[in-house]
Scaffold this motif. Structure first.
Motif, PDB file in Angstrom:
ATOM      1  N   SER A 372      49.610  35.958  45.730  1.00 52.00           N
ATOM      2  CA  SER A 372      51.043  36.681  45.932  1.00 52.00           C
ATOM      3  C   SER A 372      52.071  36.506  46.984  1.00 52.00           C
ATOM      4  O   SER A 372      53.091  35.982  46.563  1.00 52.00           O
ATOM      5  N   ASP A 394      54.439  33.363  37.650  1.00 47.43           N
ATOM      6  CA  ASP A 394      53.928  34.622  37.539  1.00 47.43           C
ATOM      7  C   ASP A 394      52.660  34.662  36.943  1.00 47.43           C
ATOM      8  O   ASP A 394      51.752  35.443  37.210  1.00 47.43           O
ATOM      9  N   ASN A 395      52.133  33.809  36.025  1.00 49.33           N
ATOM     10  CA  ASN A 395      51.074  33.613  35.457  1.00 49.33           C
ATOM     11  C   ASN A 395      49.868  33.092  36.208  1.00 49.33           C
ATOM     12  O   ASN A 395      48.707  32.716  35.567  1.00 49.33           O
ATOM     13  N   ALA A 397      47.114  32.629  38.305  1.00 49.95           N
ATOM     14  CA  ALA A 397      46.525  33.931  38.783  1.00 49.95           C
ATOM     15  C   ALA A 397      45.314  33.527  39.628  1.00 49.95           C
ATOM     16  O   ALA A 397      44.818  34.342  40.549  1.00 49.95           O
ATOM     17  N   THR A 398      45.065  32.062  39.602  1.00 52.07           N
ATOM     18  CA  THR A 398      43.945  31.402  40.401  1.00 52.07           C
ATOM     19  C   THR A 398      44.433  30.508  41.278  1.00 52.07           C
ATOM     20  O   THR A 398      45.558  30.031  41.337  1.00 52.07           O
TER      21      THR A 398
END
Length: 470
Positions: A372, A394-395, A397-398
């Motif tokens: 983040s 934003d997508n 996540a890893t």
């Protein structure tokens, strides 16, 4: 002799009566150690080292940063030769080619002339911190040259490799031309030693066409990310925070303004290359190699246009289709179609604050930190380019997904400057690299062969890089 535009950093001067004279290079831009006999001549010799960094061509008195801007773009698949493709774009390298070899060693040798001459002089021949400031700038330049050599000719990704840099720590003479290359580990140690000195002893402010301590911090971040050990990422984050806390640099509110209006006057530029006086009037200058095309033509290829799809930068970094080569477009980052060259269009950028923030985001992810936090930094940089759609970011996540998004912004933001789109690509997993640039099938292609002339004239050098003929 023409006067070099690189005037003397104010931080190095406590006297002004000889500033005009100090704006000149030594005769024929020589930097032999015996030309350094006091503070005045030390600064003149330092100008000679910056002359090499800017790659000023003596025949026409223009800066020539073309290779720095375009060659990495060739390798990463975003820039091409406008009059027809070449092997470099397919990551096939010629061992007779000298892309960065002579350029980098010219910087190193000039810096060594300054360092060797200044170190021999007593401290009382210099005012204030001038001696340390001069040495720090020279050692920055030596580190820059050695790191470029390691990045393009050494197995920088393998700390156990013997294929490092031929480190030169003194001015070249007939007696020391032949020299073996060092290991990768020793190459990194030497480069970092120079940068540590430059960070510790460099001036806070030198003007952004000279190497301040902040420029040394940023270059050290580049080196640490390539070195790639866990402690390196923490150190890189600390350096980024120090640069930001120094409060000397700001992201350009609208990135396009940096390239179209402000140039080196932008507060984002940490280290730039100033064009020579009246360089814009020279017909074969840098700008005309991008539009409309002169002795050469460097263009954006389809991959770069695709990278900027639905990105506001696509409207000003790429232009109309280039009729000389199907599937290519004018690369208009530096000069808009229909405009004329100027001091702004002729400027070049070695280090910008955007790069520092992108490197910080990468270091956060690689250190196991907050995705983040990295995302916030990435979006801050993108916002200055007037991006409003952050769906892909934003997508992510890893860690691997976020690292790829950081690289994509590095490529969008920094392609055509000093090669960070290429080096950041190669820090991604090999499988990802091959997917992004299918012409890369082996890590052999991460670097180029040592030029044939070096191997012929330097019997002590050692082996050619793996995968290439001696």
């Amino acid at each position: 002799m023409k006067q070099l535009i690189y005037a003397i950093p104010v931080a190095l001067l406590t006297f002004s009566s000889c500033s005009k004279e100090l704006g000149k290079l030594p005769e024929n831009a020589k930097v032999e150690g015996n030309t350094v006999i006091d503070q005045k001549t030390a600064i003149v010799a330092l100008n000679g080292a910056y002359y090499r960094f800017a790659n000023v061509q003596a025949g026409n008195n223009v800066t020539s940063w073309g290779n720095n801007k375009t060659q990495p773009g060739y390798y990463s698949g975003f820039i091409g030769y406008g009059y027809g493709g070449g092997d470099d774009e397919n990551n096939i390298y010629n061992n007779n080619s000298d892309v960065f070899w002579s350029y980098s060693y010219a910087i190193v040798n000039a810096a060594n002339g300054v360092i060797g001459g200044v170190e021999k002089l007593p401290d009382n021949m210099f005012t204030g911190n001038s001696k340390k400031n001069i040495l720090s700038e020279a050692r920055f330049l030596r580190a820059y040259g050695h790191f470029k050599l390691l990045s393009y000719y050494g197995q920088w990704w393998d700390l156990n490799s013997k294929f490092g840099v031929m480190l030169r720590k003194e001015l070249v003479t007939l007696g020391n031309v032949s020299k073996p290359r060092s290991t990768v580990a020793d190459s990194y140690a030497d480069i970092l030693e120079d940068l540590d000195y430059a960070v510790t002893n460099g001036a806070d402010s030198t003007g952004n066409v000279y190497a301040s301590k902040y420029a040394a911090m940023a270059l050290k971040m580049r080196v640490l990310l390539s070195h790639g050990q866990p402690a390196d990422y923490t150190a890189a984050i600390t350096l980024a925070n120090q640069i930001i806390a120094g409060n000397r640099y700001q992201l350009e509110p609208k990135l396009v303004d940096l390239f179209r209006i402000k140039g080196l006057a932008s507060k984002e530029v940490i280290l730039g290359v100033r064009p020579q006086l009246n360089q814009e009037a020279y017909y074969y200058n840098s700008s005309r190699q991008f539009w409309p095309g002169a002795s050469s033509l460097y263009v954006a290829v389809q991959a770069f246009k695709d990278l900027l799809q639905n990105d506001p930068r696509g409207g000003w970094m790429t232009g109309t289709a280039n009729s000389y080569r199907p599937g290519s477009y004018y690369f208009t980052k530096y000069i808009a179609e229909g405009s004329t060259p100027s001091q702004v269009t002729e400027s070049a950028y070695a280090i910008r604050l955007s790069e520092v923030l992108l490197m910080k985001a990468e270091a956060i992810v690689r250190s196991g930190g907050s995705i983040s936090d990295a995302r916030t930094i990435l979006k801050e940089v993108m916002a200055k380019a007037e991006v409003t759609n952050y769906t892909a970011v934003d997508n992510a996540a890893t860690p691997d997904a976020m690292l790829e998004q950081i690289w994509r912004e590095t490529a969008r933001n920094l392609t055509g400057e000093d090669g960070q789109e290429w080096l950041a690509l190669l820090r991604l997993p090999f499988a990802t690299v091959k997917q992004i640039k299918p012409t890369i099938t082996d890590k052999i292609q991460y670097i180029m062969p040592v030029p044939h002339n070096e191997l012929m004239n330097n019997p002590l050098f050692g082996d050619q890089n793996p995968g290439y003929q001696r």
